[in-house]
Write an enzyme that holds these catalytic residues in place. Sequence first.
Site, mmCIF file in Angstrom:
data_model
loop_
_atom_site.group_PDB
_atom_site.id
_atom_site.type_symbol
_atom_site.label_atom_id
_atom_site.label_comp_id
_atom_site.label_asym_id
_atom_site.label_seq_id
_atom_site.Cartn_x
_atom_site.Cartn_y
_atom_site.Cartn_z
ATOM 1 N N TYR A 173 0.834 -1.207 0.000
ATOM 2 C CA TYR A 173 0.000 0.000 0.000
ATOM 3 C C TYR A 173 0.871 1.260 0.000
ATOM 4 C CZ TYR A 173 -3.906 3.021 1.517
ATOM 5 O OH TYR A 173 -4.867 4.008 1.624
ATOM 6 N N LYS A 180 0.906 4.098 -2.892
ATOM 7 C CA LYS A 180 0.520 5.478 -2.596
ATOM 8 C C LYS A 180 1.660 6.455 -2.863
ATOM 9 C CE LYS A 180 -3.777 4.970 -1.509
ATOM 10 N NZ LYS A 180 -4.800 5.378 -2.508
#
Length: 251
Positions: free
Chosen positions: A152, A156
């Site tokens: 993640y 991001k």
Amino acid sequence: MSERRVAIVTGAARGIGAAIAIRLAADGMAVAVVDLDESATASTVSVIGAAGGSAVGIGADVSVASDVQRAVERTVATLGAPTVLVNNAGILRDNLLFKLSEGDWDAVMSVHLRGAFLMSREVQKHQVEAKWGRIVSLSSTSALGNRGQANYSAAKAGIQGFTKTLAIELGQFNVTANAIAPGFIATDMLRATAERMGVTFEEFLTGAAKQIPVRRVGQPDDVAAAASFFCSEEAGFVSGQVLYVAGGPQD
């Protein structure tokens, strides 16, 4: 606004995406509410309609090019050519590195990064033709690193580099690209995290608030307000930026 803008918001069935879709509709835009399960978009579409806005729910997997193409074509057919895009669709597959599977790495990269790429590539055609556009992509404070989120965090952080590159390439067509990096936002996505930690959602939120300078957790509307600005006419000279909506400074 001389004409009604058409916006596409991905992952807009609930949480931050729903709040952004509802806010953009309140700002006067027609909104395509895109999510993996079309039936799940009904609630967001209903809220927009009840307030006098215009919206359509569209089911699509943003990591599949043919789905993305169909979603944009359907938006054009029902609402008009989209010139505003909010890349919000995302999933969590958290785990420490030594337990993180290749499948969980690939799934997160596909939805966040590939999804933002495919949607942006498809929508920019309409933005360039209109000589006006806004692209807002959701990053996260996790881009700075977060235990158990190697996949993640990488995705991001990638969103931020992707955004800055879009700003450079599309600026000459009066198209801006910006990213929003939320901190701790109270959404259903975090309920699973609380469950994994063995605490109630309320306890989880209370504990988190104590670590935030403004002493509260964020709400989806906090992120929607930032998106509203980035998508506005007035934000035309703001591009390639990452705005942390986190209740305090980030390193």
